[in-house]
Motif scaffolding. Structure first.
Motif, short mmCIF file in Angstrom:
data_model
loop_
_atom_site.label_atom_id
_atom_site.label_comp_id
_atom_site.label_asym_id
_atom_site.label_seq_id
_atom_site.Cartn_x
_atom_site.Cartn_y
_atom_site.Cartn_z
N VAL A 1 1.08 -1.19 -0.24
CA VAL A 1 0.19 -0.06 -0.40
C VAL A 1 1.04 1.13 0.26
CG1 VAL A 1 -1.42 1.61 1.74
CG2 VAL A 1 -2.20 -1.08 1.37
N TYR A 2 1.88 1.68 0.78
CA TYR A 2 2.34 2.16 0.35
C TYR A 2 3.37 2.45 -0.18
CZ TYR A 2 1.62 3.37 5.65
OH TYR A 2 1.21 3.79 7.33
N ALA A 3 4.14 1.13 -0.98
CA ALA A 3 4.50 1.49 -3.00
C ALA A 3 3.88 2.46 -3.32
CB ALA A 3 5.37 0.74 -2.88
N ALA A 4 2.69 2.05 -3.62
CA ALA A 4 1.83 2.70 -4.38
C ALA A 4 1.11 3.77 -3.79
CB ALA A 4 0.02 1.87 -4.78
N LEU A 5 1.18 4.48 -3.14
CA LEU A 5 1.34 5.59 -3.20
C LEU A 5 2.39 6.21 -2.58
CD1 LEU A 5 -1.18 5.69 1.03
CD2 LEU A 5 -1.73 6.25 -1.38
N ILE A 6 3.44 6.21 -2.57
CA ILE A 6 4.79 6.84 -2.73
C ILE A 6 5.48 6.50 -4.00
CG2 ILE A 6 7.05 5.67 -2.27
CD1 ILE A 6 6.46 5.50 0.51
N LYS A 7 5.08 5.80 -4.99
CA LYS A 7 5.30 5.90 -6.00
C LYS A 7 4.39 7.18 -7.11
CE LYS A 7 5.24 2.80 -9.93
NZ LYS A 7 5.14 1.72 -11.14
N ALA B 1 6.75 12.36 -0.24
CA ALA B 1 6.36 10.67 -0.66
C ALA B 1 7.56 10.51 0.67
CB ALA B 1 7.35 10.37 -1.90
N LEU B 2 8.33 12.01 0.82
CA LEU B 2 9.98 11.35 1.75
C LEU B 2 9.00 11.56 3.36
CD1 LEU B 2 12.86 13.37 0.06
CD2 LEU B 2 12.42 10.64 0.30
N SER B 3 8.07 11.90 3.61
CA SER B 3 7.56 12.36 4.34
C SER B 3 6.49 11.30 4.92
CB SER B 3 6.27 13.53 4.48
OG SER B 3 5.42 13.66 5.46
N LEU B 4 5.93 10.19 3.83
CA LEU B 4 4.73 8.95 4.03
C LEU B 4 5.82 8.24 4.80
CD1 LEU B 4 1.88 8.19 4.06
CD2 LEU B 4 2.90 7.83 1.22
N ARG B 5 6.89 8.09 4.05
CA ARG B 5 7.88 7.45 4.29
C ARG B 5 8.50 7.00 5.72
NH1 ARG B 5 12.98 7.63 5.87
NH2 ARG B 5 12.95 9.48 5.65
#
Length: 132
Positions: free
Chosen positions: A87-93, A104-108
């Protein structure tokens, strides 16, 4: 898909989360996928992490980031399912693709146990942004 659903009903077979996950993944449009999700819930079938991963990925691929993030927030609150690395990979991408690298960096930072897919996505975005 409607025909398959009718066939299952006629044979008195009850679809489960796996059945709906396959149907959602094969949906031709995001609207169709969301309708299947609604149908799943109406039938009292509990979604799984795979269901959410598939929907969030599809939303991201269709540039519907607000809806994807809303669904991510609803997962633990409404369904007691925590977002996973997929889920996080899809959002970050999707954030990186939209030029929202800082977000994206913050979401990480929300992710416990980062996997290589998330790192690869961020590294690629940093290189693209010439932030080697």
């Amino acid at each position: 898909m409607a025909e398959l659903s009718r066939d299952l009903d006629e044979l008195n077979l009850k679809p489960d989360a796996c059945t709906y996950n396959i149907l959602i993944r094969s949906a031709k449009s995001i609207d169709c996928a969301l309708n299947l999700f609604d149908e799943m819930l109406e039938r009292g079938i509990e979604p799984s992490i795979v269901t959410f991963g598939t929907l969030i990925s599809a939303l991201c691929n269709n540039s519907k980031l607000d809806e994807a993030f809303k669904l991510k927030e609803e997962m633990p609150r409404l369904y007691n399912i925590e977002p996973n690395a997929f889920v996080y990979a899809a959002l970050i991408k999707a954030l990186c693709k939209s030029g929202k690298l800082e977000e994206a960096l913050s979401l990480r930072r929300e992710i416990s146990g980062l996997d290589s897919a998330v790192y690869s996505t961020l590294i690629r975005a940093l290189f693209t942004d010439e932030r080697v």
